[in-house]
Design a protein around this motif. Structure first.
Motif, mmCIF file in Angstrom:
data_model
loop_
_atom_site.group_PDB
_atom_site.id
_atom_site.type_symbol
_atom_site.label_atom_id
_atom_site.label_comp_id
_atom_site.label_asym_id
_atom_site.label_seq_id
_atom_site.Cartn_x
_atom_site.Cartn_y
_atom_site.Cartn_z
ATOM 1 N N VAL A 12 0.851 -1.197 0.000
ATOM 2 C CA VAL A 12 0.000 0.000 0.000
ATOM 3 C C VAL A 12 0.884 1.243 0.000
ATOM 4 O O VAL A 12 2.091 1.150 0.153
ATOM 5 N N ASP A 13 0.265 2.399 -0.185
ATOM 6 C CA ASP A 13 0.963 3.680 -0.029
ATOM 7 C C ASP A 13 2.098 3.837 -1.048
ATOM 8 O O ASP A 13 3.282 3.827 -0.707
ATOM 9 N N PHE A 14 1.725 3.991 -2.320
ATOM 10 C CA PHE A 14 2.711 4.192 -3.388
ATOM 11 C C PHE A 14 3.579 5.399 -3.045
ATOM 12 O O PHE A 14 3.097 6.500 -2.813
ATOM 13 N N GLY A 15 4.886 5.176 -3.000
ATOM 14 C CA GLY A 15 5.823 6.231 -2.651
ATOM 15 C C GLY A 15 6.156 6.312 -1.176
ATOM 16 O O GLY A 15 7.043 7.066 -0.783
ATOM 17 N N SER A 16 5.412 5.561 -0.349
ATOM 18 C CA SER A 16 5.665 5.482 1.096
ATOM 19 C C SER A 16 5.641 6.868 1.751
ATOM 20 O O SER A 16 6.646 7.367 2.249
ATOM 21 N N PHE A 17 4.451 7.459 1.776
ATOM 22 C CA PHE A 17 4.293 8.807 2.320
ATOM 23 C C PHE A 17 3.750 8.838 3.747
ATOM 24 O O PHE A 17 3.975 9.797 4.477
ATOM 25 N N ALA A 18 3.009 7.807 4.155
ATOM 26 C CA ALA A 18 2.404 7.849 5.491
ATOM 27 C C ALA A 18 3.447 8.008 6.589
ATOM 28 O O ALA A 18 3.281 8.850 7.480
ATOM 29 N N PRO A 19 4.551 7.239 6.577
ATOM 30 C CA PRO A 19 5.529 7.420 7.657
ATOM 31 C C PRO A 19 6.297 8.730 7.552
ATOM 32 O O PRO A 19 6.536 9.405 8.558
ATOM 33 N N THR A 20 6.691 9.097 6.338
ATOM 34 C CA THR A 20 7.605 10.226 6.173
ATOM 35 C C THR A 20 6.927 11.567 6.429
ATOM 36 O O THR A 20 7.477 12.429 7.119
ATOM 37 N N GLN A 21 5.731 11.761 5.879
ATOM 38 C CA GLN A 21 5.074 13.052 6.037
ATOM 39 C C GLN A 21 4.717 13.310 7.494
ATOM 40 O O GLN A 21 4.830 14.437 7.994
ATOM 41 N N VAL A 22 4.320 12.248 8.197
ATOM 42 C CA VAL A 22 3.974 12.429 9.614
ATOM 43 C C VAL A 22 5.219 12.744 10.436
ATOM 44 O O VAL A 22 5.167 13.543 11.388
ATOM 45 N N LEU A 23 6.357 12.171 10.096
ATOM 46 C CA LEU A 23 7.603 12.513 10.794
ATOM 47 C C LEU A 23 7.956 13.984 10.604
ATOM 48 O O LEU A 23 8.398 14.651 11.544
ATOM 49 N N ILE A 24 7.775 14.492 9.404
ATOM 50 C CA ILE A 24 8.023 15.909 9.141
ATOM 51 C C ILE A 24 7.158 16.771 10.064
ATOM 52 O O ILE A 24 7.633 17.739 10.671
ATOM 53 N N ASP A 25 5.881 16.400 10.198
ATOM 54 C CA ASP A 25 4.962 17.172 11.025
ATOM 55 C C ASP A 25 5.322 17.058 12.509
ATOM 56 O O ASP A 25 5.200 18.036 13.261
ATOM 57 N N ALA A 26 5.772 15.880 12.941
ATOM 58 C CA ALA A 26 6.152 15.706 14.349
ATOM 59 C C ALA A 26 7.356 16.577 14.702
ATOM 60 O O ALA A 26 7.374 17.234 15.751
ATOM 61 N N ALA A 64 8.240 19.291 13.141
ATOM 62 C CA ALA A 64 7.808 20.693 13.057
ATOM 63 C C ALA A 64 7.167 21.147 14.355
ATOM 64 O O ALA A 64 7.281 22.315 14.743
ATOM 65 N N GLY A 65 6.505 20.228 15.051
ATOM 66 C CA GLY A 65 5.904 20.565 16.336
ATOM 67 C C GLY A 65 6.923 20.950 17.387
ATOM 68 O O GLY A 65 6.575 21.599 18.386
ATOM 69 N N PHE A 66 8.188 20.586 17.166
ATOM 70 C CA PHE A 66 9.281 20.970 18.072
ATOM 71 C C PHE A 66 10.100 22.134 17.495
ATOM 72 O O PHE A 66 11.174 22.458 18.008
ATOM 73 N N GLY A 67 9.591 22.712 16.419
ATOM 74 C CA GLY A 67 10.255 23.862 15.822
ATOM 75 C C GLY A 67 11.440 23.528 14.943
ATOM 76 O O GLY A 67 12.253 24.401 14.648
ATOM 77 N N VAL A 68 11.545 22.273 14.504
ATOM 78 C CA VAL A 68 12.673 21.832 13.681
ATOM 79 C C VAL A 68 12.148 21.348 12.339
ATOM 80 O O VAL A 68 11.324 20.430 12.289
ATOM 81 N N ASP A 69 12.602 21.967 11.274
ATOM 82 C CA ASP A 69 12.186 21.574 9.927
ATOM 83 C C ASP A 69 13.077 20.458 9.408
ATOM 84 O O ASP A 69 14.315 20.525 9.526
#
Length: 281
Positions: free
Chosen positions: A29-43, A45-50
């Motif tokens: 599932v998840d062509f390109g494997s975005f579910a894990p990566t995009q959520v990590l980016i958002d997590a 960002a919640g600590f102020g780190v891009d």
């Protein structure tokens, strides 16, 4: 004390493939494997780190706590963390990031996890042949429990699924999740098992378990594009990206690399030809 040596060897297994152990994101599932990566980016960002999508993809395949820790040790990420928070990332920070990541992942995993083209058909073909269908993931159990009902509703049905926190030894690149599938499925011949994965830790997992390994290039983390983004590229660019992904997976030890799950039956045919000759993984 005398030591007596037995020079006889067990007969080589020459039957067909009995089980395939599938990865999930980027493979089933998840062509390109975005579910894990995009959520990590958002997590982060919640600590102020891009962090970038490319940075988030580097440790893909590891258990998510280990993934966050490895991500925090990357040069650019570690520097930005230090500048923003005034100290290097410690295990307590990894715990805090993981606690922020997990509910976001549970909430969004279904959003990204549509079946990859060919997955339903390939699983049906394998099941019709009597091949057992196992699976494992870098997702923890709480995420797998959210993903599995959606997958079943979409026609992606496996016989067994192991999450990265189901077993005390941990997840990839160790062999434990793959071997737990072998036990649960009742498969007695490891050379009759195939592990398919889009990440290098997932390939290492299959090799450590004594299985044939098939890497997934175009639909997985190494290319990291949606099906639509990939289709919009010039053919030469698609070929370049696919070749780079295949080289990385082959360098990790994959016996074969395919574009997506749709190519798995052909890879299994090649594996079975080698099994008939008495070859082992």
């Amino acid at each position: 004390m005398n030591i007596i040596t037995n020079s006889q060897r067990a007969p080589a297994y020459k039957g067909g493939v009995q089980a395939v152990i599938f990865d999930w994101a980027g493979t089933l599932v998840d062509f390109g494997s975005f579910a894990p990566t995009q959520v990590l980016i958002d997590a982060f960002a919640g600590f102020g780190v891009d962090i970038s999508l490319a940075e988030a993809r580097v440790p893909m395949g590891l258990a998510k706590w280990d993934h966050i820790q490895a991500l925090g040790r990357q040069d650019g990420v570690s520097q930005r963390w230090l500048e923003r928070l005034g100290a290097p990332m410690a295990n307590a920070d990894v715990d805090a990031l993981y606690s922020a990541f997990l509910p976001l992942q549970v909430e969004r995993v279904g959003q990204y996890s549509s079946p990859i083209r060919g997955a339903v058909e390939v699983l049906s073909t394998l099941r019709a042949r009597g091949v057992k269908i196992g699976s494992c993931s870098g997702y923890p159990r709480v995420v797998m429990d959210k993903l599995l009902p959606k997958a079943v509703a979409d026609g992606v049905v496996v016989d067994h699924a192991v999450a990265t926190d189901d077993l005390p030894p941990g997840g990839r690149p160790g062999p434990w999740m793959a071997l737990e599938n072998v036990i649960a499925l009742g498969v007695k011949d490891l050379p009759a098992c195939v592990k398919i994965d889009d990440t290098t830790p997932g390939i290492a997992e299959g090799l450590a378990a004594g299985m044939w390994t098939v890497g997934v290039a175009m639909s997985g983390n190494e290319v990291g594009l949606t099906e639509q983004q990939l289709a919009a590229l010039p053919e030469s660019e698609r070929e370049r990206l696919g070749a780079a992904a295949a080289d990385k997976l082959l360098s990790a030890g994959a016996h074969y690399v395919i574009d997506s799950i749709a190519g798995l039956p052909e890879a299994i045919a090649l594996i079975e030809a080698r099994l008939r000759l008495g070859e082992r993984p």
